[in-house]
Write a protein that holds these residues in place. Structure first.
Motif, short mmCIF file in Angstrom:
data_model
loop_
_atom_site.label_atom_id
_atom_site.label_comp_id
_atom_site.label_asym_id
_atom_site.label_seq_id
_atom_site.Cartn_x
_atom_site.Cartn_y
_atom_site.Cartn_z
N GLY A 1 52.13 29.09 21.66
CA GLY A 1 51.98 30.05 19.98
C GLY A 1 51.38 28.73 18.93
O GLY A 1 50.40 29.18 18.57
N VAL A 2 52.19 27.06 19.14
CA VAL A 2 51.96 26.44 18.42
C VAL A 2 50.33 26.39 17.80
O VAL A 2 50.07 26.29 17.44
N GLY A 3 49.88 25.86 19.86
CA GLY A 3 48.03 25.49 19.91
C GLY A 3 47.62 27.20 19.25
O GLY A 3 46.31 27.10 18.61
N ILE A 4 48.52 28.17 19.47
CA ILE A 4 47.31 29.62 18.90
C ILE A 4 47.22 29.47 17.44
O ILE A 4 46.04 29.62 16.71
N GLY A 5 48.57 29.66 16.80
CA GLY A 5 49.38 29.29 15.74
C GLY A 5 48.21 28.72 14.84
O GLY A 5 47.24 28.40 14.01
N GLN A 6 47.71 27.32 15.17
CA GLN A 6 46.91 26.00 14.34
C GLN A 6 46.02 26.30 15.12
O GLN A 6 44.80 26.31 13.51
N ARG A 7 45.21 26.67 15.19
CA ARG A 7 43.86 27.07 15.85
C ARG A 7 43.63 28.82 14.72
O ARG A 7 42.06 28.35 14.18
N THR A 8 44.21 29.56 14.63
CA THR A 8 44.27 30.54 14.25
C THR A 8 43.67 30.10 13.08
O THR A 8 43.23 30.75 11.57
N LEU A 9 45.23 29.47 12.13
CA LEU A 9 45.53 28.82 10.82
C LEU A 9 44.20 27.99 10.40
O LEU A 9 43.60 28.67 8.74
N GLU A 10 43.22 27.52 11.31
CA GLU A 10 42.91 26.69 10.98
C GLU A 10 40.99 27.50 10.40
O GLU A 10 40.17 27.74 9.22
N ILE A 11 41.07 28.37 11.61
CA ILE A 11 40.05 29.79 11.17
C ILE A 11 40.20 30.47 9.74
O ILE A 11 39.24 30.66 9.06
N ALA A 12 41.22 30.49 9.56
CA ALA A 12 41.53 31.72 8.80
C ALA A 12 41.45 31.11 6.67
O ALA A 12 40.69 31.46 6.00
N CYS A 13 41.91 29.24 7.51
CA CYS A 13 41.05 28.33 5.53
C CYS A 13 40.00 28.67 6.64
O CYS A 13 39.35 28.68 5.08
#
Length: 144
Positions: free
Chosen positions: A76-88
């Protein structure tokens, strides 16, 4: 059984390193899906399938419930970090937020809306811990 992936510097076909301009152009072509339109969504069945596969995959590689929880948290941490990066990256209009409350507002509104089609219902500060926040979703997509 697991192999380490080596990250090699990007090269052109002659073996020379690419310049940053050509690297950026090829990155934009390769990752054009990063620029997807806001109204494009992933079907719930595809999400459910991927979620189910992640759980089943994790269950086969642990012996206890605590190990499963830790494995899912790591994923979840890895997926969340990548998803947040794409959203930003997609939301180029906003400034880079550095305050905890500001980034949590970005997550509960902008990121949540891009993931689930609507902003989260509420953001609450935990009663037990001062630095813990809870994202409240009245009708979660996945039941706990």
């Amino acid at each position: 059984a697991h192999q380490q992936l080596r990250h090699l510097p990007p090269t052109d076909y002659s073996g020379r390193l690419r310049t940053s301009d050509s690297l950026l152009m090829s990155t934009r072509k390769a990752f054009g899906s990063l620029d997807r339109k806001r109204n494009e969504v992933v079907s719930q069945s595809a999400f459910a399938f991927l979620f189910s596969e992640l759980i089943q995959y994790s269950q086969t590689r642990v012996n206890t419930a605590d190990e499963l929880i830790a494995k899912l948290e790591d994923a979840g941490v890895g997926i969340g970090q990548r998803t947040l990066e794409i959203a930003c990256w997609r939301d180029r209009t906003s400034k880079r937020e550095t305050r905890m409350r500001g980034i949590l507002q970005f997550i509960t509104q902008t990121l949540w809306k891009s993931l689930f089609g609507a902003a989260a219902d509420n953001l609450q500060r935990s009663v037990d811990l001062e630095d813990e926040y809870l994202i409240v979703e009245k009708d979660p997509l996945v039941n706990a």
